[in-house]
Design a protein around this motif. Structure first.
Motif, PDB file in Angstrom:
ATOM      1  N   GLU A 275       0.836  -1.216   0.000  1.00 50.20           N
ATOM      2  CA  GLU A 275       0.000   0.000   0.000  1.00 50.20           C
ATOM      3  C   GLU A 275       0.865   1.258   0.000  1.00 50.20           C
ATOM      4  OE1 GLU A 275      -1.217  -2.187   3.315  1.00 50.20           O
ATOM      5  OE2 GLU A 275      -0.809  -3.228   1.467  1.00 50.20           O
ATOM      6  N   PHE A 276       1.991   1.190   0.720  1.00 54.23           N
ATOM      7  CA  PHE A 276       2.903   2.336   0.752  1.00 54.23           C
ATOM      8  C   PHE A 276       3.432   2.600  -0.659  1.00 54.23           C
ATOM      9  CE2 PHE A 276       7.336   3.776   0.803  1.00 54.23           C
ATOM     10  CZ  PHE A 276       7.170   5.016   1.391  1.00 54.23           C
ATOM     11  N   TRP A 278       1.978   1.701  -3.516  1.00 55.25           N
ATOM     12  CA  TRP A 278       0.903   2.234  -4.355  1.00 55.25           C
ATOM     13  C   TRP A 278       0.801   3.744  -4.159  1.00 55.25           C
ATOM     14  CZ3 TRP A 278      -3.502  -1.529  -2.356  1.00 55.25           C
ATOM     15  CH2 TRP A 278      -3.178  -2.838  -2.724  1.00 55.25           C
ATOM     16  N   ALA A 279       0.761   4.153  -2.883  1.00 53.93           N
ATOM     17  CA  ALA A 279       0.601   5.588  -2.580  1.00 53.93           C
ATOM     18  C   ALA A 279       1.790   6.388  -3.110  1.00 53.93           C
ATOM     19  CB  ALA A 279       0.447   5.784  -1.081  1.00 53.93           C
ATOM     20  N   PRO A 294      -4.353  -4.462  -7.346  1.00 56.15           N
ATOM     21  CA  PRO A 294      -5.660  -4.853  -7.870  1.00 56.15           C
ATOM     22  C   PRO A 294      -6.046  -3.985  -9.079  1.00 56.15           C
ATOM     23  CG  PRO A 294      -5.735  -4.638  -5.497  1.00 56.15           C
ATOM     24  CD  PRO A 294      -4.428  -4.075  -5.936  1.00 56.15           C
ATOM     25  N   VAL A 297      -7.323  -0.463  -8.560  1.00 57.98           N
ATOM     26  CA  VAL A 297      -6.307   0.465  -8.042  1.00 57.98           C
ATOM     27  C   VAL A 297      -5.447   0.956  -9.211  1.00 57.98           C
ATOM     28  CG1 VAL A 297      -4.387   0.738  -6.425  1.00 57.98           C
ATOM     29  CG2 VAL A 297      -6.304  -0.722  -5.810  1.00 57.98           C
ATOM     30  N   GLN A 300      -7.345   3.616 -11.052  1.00 57.25           N
ATOM     31  CA  GLN A 300      -7.347   4.856 -10.292  1.00 57.25           C
ATOM     32  C   GLN A 300      -5.973   5.536 -10.376  1.00 57.25           C
ATOM     33  OE1 GLN A 300      -9.993   6.054  -9.285  1.00 57.25           O
ATOM     34  NE2 GLN A 300      -9.276   7.798  -8.101  1.00 57.25           N
ATOM     35  N   SER A 428      -0.453 -11.859  -0.290  1.00 51.30           N
ATOM     36  CA  SER A 428      -1.875 -11.581  -0.459  1.00 51.30           C
ATOM     37  C   SER A 428      -2.443 -12.207  -1.731  1.00 51.30           C
ATOM     38  CB  SER A 428      -2.116 -10.077  -0.441  1.00 51.30           C
ATOM     39  OG  SER A 428      -1.356  -9.452  -1.437  1.00 51.30           O
TER      40      SER A 428
END
Lengths: 602, 293
Positions: A275-276, A278-279, A294, A297, A300, A428
């Motif tokens: 997640e880090f 991705w951000a 995903p 994501v 986006q 995951s």
């Protein structure tokens, strides 16, 4: 204290606070200089700069070490790096070293460094004992003599593994050079005796253990970063500033390709979680990374940061459903065939890694992306196709004496077909795949429960055989993209060790009865001969497909996200260079930087 | 006689709770979740088949809470997951409160070696880092199929110590009161003094703690599932939240906002219901808080 003084103090405090904030933001922006590539990775902290220490050098590996050559699988081409040229003879590889290669402290790279590195890795890692001896006819030539058991594919390892040429530069590790040589020699001796089926002498073993322990204790504790205040490297970048959250590498001005390099600094952010990353990609904090993401994501991400592009390349590996053959349930090939028919692998792929390639309807042990290169149409016509077909699964089970009672399938002995599917929790994509597999098998009438393997316990659980079925890497071709790698994993090495599939048994094929173990050994011996390899692969593919030691679910891909906002020169999506990414994506970045292709955007 | 007792109980305990707005609202919320867990799964069918093409469908009549990353109805999962969430968290909180109260009251009352020993036990459990300890437990119980009560007990082991410490402090302030002295003079047993004289005064306090433990118990039970200790349940709200946030990345796409939202909403409502009831109980039974009446 008067109100006036109080106000003054408050203003002062606020002023200091804002100045501090400005300092932080200025400090942060000052790192964003021209000629910089920002990436994400992991590294040990405190950083020691010792490849033999805990955590080695983390993701800086391919920037600080160079192999003799890079191998581009898609174009089947070797790109010379530390080697100018090489000659392969039977049992011997002669490498001519690059004469203008220097370490980042200005010391020249010579044959002495190669010999020292090989001694060190053999002494510290007990690998690669396939190298019997390394000699140096002169400062810029090294001759590797290989043991008679060394597979032909090992030549590829010598050429492309960055540990072999200059992991332990002589001028940095000279203090332990003699001891390392001694330990390496003793280790090879013991290995040769054990390989011939004999037991090594206890005295020899005890001398080895004592010396090896002594060496490991000393070398493991060594920190060039602390002792020398730097880490002299042969690669294009040297680690220069390392904190918990950031690792900065600075260009090696003595690198033979330094004049071509337009990027002179690599900044790594710590890859604390997907997640880090991705951000960080969305915000433009890092310019390239390869996290699993995903589908929604990704959509986006492209809206929020239009400069980001994505290229997917095969990871030269597949994810599979594997079985523990010490459990009686899975010894029946009919059950395995039924499972192969039940599973809708496209659905599994969609939820797990949507970018992955759909698996071949066959389970022949060859990656789908390589199928046409290695399996003939004639062989394919002989193989069972495991397209999703619940009716076929029912037929196979009924023929083998299984019965459906109510909604549950029962084995011929009356016990329900019930088992637990284990999956490593921190992966995951594997968890998502497992959830889907469990759902599909339960819908069909098996009783399957899912169990997560805790963080850090995957090896322990799988190697101890404490599972019934699991999601794992199936065949993988990373390192050396040849079917031998996949079959060796399946029938002799990693996967065999956890599944215990009876690979030495003989199985019927249209060409006679063979054991997959023997065939894999044969493939090892002919690996460099494509025609002979293809011949052996047909038999192995048949056995693998018809006796189903594992059921592949999807071929893994490496999604590479890169931005051209700050850095330009990324190769076209069909450029073969991307195929260098599996097993070390930093090699792609390094090759692009050192050939002057990647450049800061003006 | 029985009718009188029932009426006494009703007027003493139930009526004050109904007339208090907080406890009434809390009770209604908790009753809603208890009904959801008990009869919900009988009314709402569960279809876990994934339908990737229909993932992240917005809330509609067909899917009141929308669909998740797998294209599965979120409402159905919430209803079916409520059973394991509520049973596991209630049991774990209950066990933690029982252990914490017994040890805390005993520690507060006892002096000398006994008190010091209990103090040491509490301190040990306070300082043991729970996550590594859970990892060890996961390794020990890796092969054991634990039931809900057993898992709840394992969770409770890591929750009781802070409560015991707080209760011990409360008891220390209460034990020198006149009525405790009187019981002592009358040679009442230790059990009577501890659990009749002292523990009664702490009931509202214990209940508030019981409710606040729910959240921790929920977190721990999810942790145990991810450690492979508890049976993995894809409809457990914690597992749903984990899928939403970490595996499906629902926070990174506006399409998926409702996915974690409805899971969090239910968790918050459950805990808020408990907190309201606890506050109501405290207001009703704590004379200091009723002083304005």
């Amino acid at each position: 204290m008067s109100n006036r003084v109080k106000r003054l103090i408050a203003v002062l405090v606020l002023g200091i606070f804002f100045i501090g904030l400005m300092g932080i933001s200025l400090g942060a922006s000052s790192t964003s200089s021209a000629g910089e590539l920002r990436l994400a990775t992991d590294w040990p902290y405190p950083f020691h700069g010792n490849p033999f220490g805990a955590g080695a050098v983390g993701g800086a590996w391919w920037f600080v070490y160079e192999p003799f050559a890079y191998y581009i699988p898609q174009s089947d081409e070797y790109i010379p790096r530390l080697a100018e040229s090489w000659k392969i003879e039977k049992g011997k590889v002669t490498v001519t070293l690059r004469k203008n290669a220097k370490f980042s402290d200005g010391k020249p790279f010579t044959a002495k460094d190669v010999i020292n590195s090989v001694n060190f890795i053999q002494a510290m890692w007990q690998w690669p004992y396939e190298i019997e001896n390394v000699t140096a006819p002169n400062d810029y030539t090294v001759v590797f003599t290989l043991s008679k058991d060394a597979p032909q594919s090992f030549v590829h390892t010598i050429l492309t593994d960055a540990a072999i040429p200059a992991l332990a530069p002589y001028h940095v590790y000279s203090k332990w050079a003699n001891l390392a040589k001694e330990v390496a020699e003793l280790g090879k001796k013991i290995f040769a005796i054990s390989s011939s089926g004999k037991t090594p002498d206890a005295q020899l073993k005890s001398t080895y253990d004592k010396k090896a322990d002594d060496l490991r204790k000393q070398v493991n504790a060594f920190s060039p970063f602390k002792t020398l205040k730097r880490m002299p490297v042969i690669g294009s970048f040297e680690p220069t500033k390392i904190t918990q959250s950031e690792m900065v590498l600075t260009a090696n001005k003595y690198h033979w390709l330094y004049p071509k390099m337009k990027i002179n600094r690599i900044t790594f952010r710590r890859w604390s979680s997907n997640e880090f990353v991705w951000a960080s990609l969305i915000s433009g904090e890092i310019y390239a990374a390869h996290p699993n993401m995903p589908k929604d994501v990704v959509e986006q991400l492209t809206i929020l940061n239009p400069s980001l592009k994505v290229k997917t390349t095969t990871d030269l590996s597949e994810i599979a459903l594997v079985f523990n053959y010490q459990k009686p349930l899975f010894k029946d090939v009919n059950l395995r065939k039924a499972i192969a028919y039940v599973l809708d692998k496209s659905k599994v792929r969609d939820v797990a890694v949507w970018q992955a390639s759909t698996c071949s309807p066959y389970a022949h042990g060859i990656l789908k992306s390589m199928e046409s290169k290695w399996i003939s149409k004639d062989t394919l016509s002989k193989l069972t196709k495991y397209a999703t077909n619940a009716k076929m699964a029912e037929e196979v089970l009924k023929k083998a004496g299984y019965k459906k009672v109510g909604t549950t399938w029962q084995q011929p002995n009356g016990q329900p077909v019930a088992f637990t599917l284990s999956v490593y929790g921190p992966h995951s994509d594997w968890v998502l795949a497992a959830r889907e597999v469990v759902q599909q098998l339960n819908n069909f009438g098996f009783k399957v429960e899912m169990k997560l393997i805790p963080d850090g316990m995957r090896d322990q659980v799988m190697k101890s055989g404490d599972y019934e079925a699991a999601i794992e890497f199936g065949v993988t071709w990373q390192g050396y993209p040849h079917p031998y790698n996949g079959y060796m994993r399946l029938y002799e090495a990693d996967l065999y060790n956890i599944t215990k599939f009876p690979s030495k048994d003989k199985y019927s094929t249209p060409w006679g009865k063979f054991s997959p173990y023997d065939l894999t050994e044969q493939l090892r011996d002919v690996a460099q001969d494509k025609k002979k390899s293809i011949d052996v692969v047909q038999k192995l593919a048949y056995i693998t497909n018809e006796y189903l030691p594992i059921i592949p679910l999807f071929e893994k891909v490496l999604p590479i996200y890169y931005s051209d906002k700050k850095v330009t020169g990324w190769p076209a999506k069909d450029d073969p260079i991307w195929s260098l990414a599996p097993g070390g994506i930093e090699r792609v970045y390094n090759l692009l930087i050192t050939t002057g292709k990647l450049a800061p955007k003006k | 006689m029985r009718k009188k007792r029932f009426l006494d109980f009703f007027y003493d305990y139930v009526q004050p709770l109904i007339s208090n707005k907080k406890s009434l609202a809390g009770s209604i919320i908790l009753l809603f979740f208890v009904l959801m867990a008990t009869i919900g799964p009988m009314i709402v069918p569960l279809n876990m088949n994934s339908d990737f093409a229909n993932r992240y469908q917005r809330p509609s009549l067909q899917h009141p809470f929308g669909t998740d990353y797998f294209g599965v109805d979120i409402f159905q999962q919430i209803v079916h997951g409520s059973r394991s969430v509520i049973s596991l968290t209630l049991f774990a909180s209950l066990f933690a409160v029982i252990i914490g109260t017994v040890v805390g009251v005993a520690r507060g009352y006892l002096e000398g070696i006994g008190g010091k020993l209990l103090d040491a036990i509490i301190t040990v459990f306070l300082v043991i880092p729970s996550f590594p300890a859970l990892l060890i437990l996961a390794a020990i119980f890796a092969d054991t199929k634990l039931n809900t009560v057993e898992v709840a007990l394992i969770v409770a082991i890591w929750l009781w110590a802070p409560l015991a410490k707080q209760i011990a402090a409360q008891v220390l302030t209460v034990k020198s009161r006149e009525f405790v002295e009187a019981s002592r003079m009358l040679n009442m047993g230790l059990g009577y003094i501890l659990f009749s004289d002292i523990a009664k005064l702490l009931i509202p306090y214990i209940f508030v703690n019981f409710v606040t433990q729910l959240k921790s118990a929920m977190e721990f039970s999810i942790g145990l599932m991810f450690l492979g200790l508890a049976k993995f349940d894809p409809t457990h709200w914690g597992v749903m939240l984990n899928y939403a946030l970490y595996q499906a990345g629902a926070l990174y796409t506006p399409k998926g906002f409702h996915y974690p939202f409805f899971v969090i909403l239910n968790i918050v409502l459950l805990i808020y219901g408990g907190i309201l009831l606890a506050q109501g109980i405290e207001e009703v039974f704590n004379p200091k808080l009723r002083g304005h009446e």
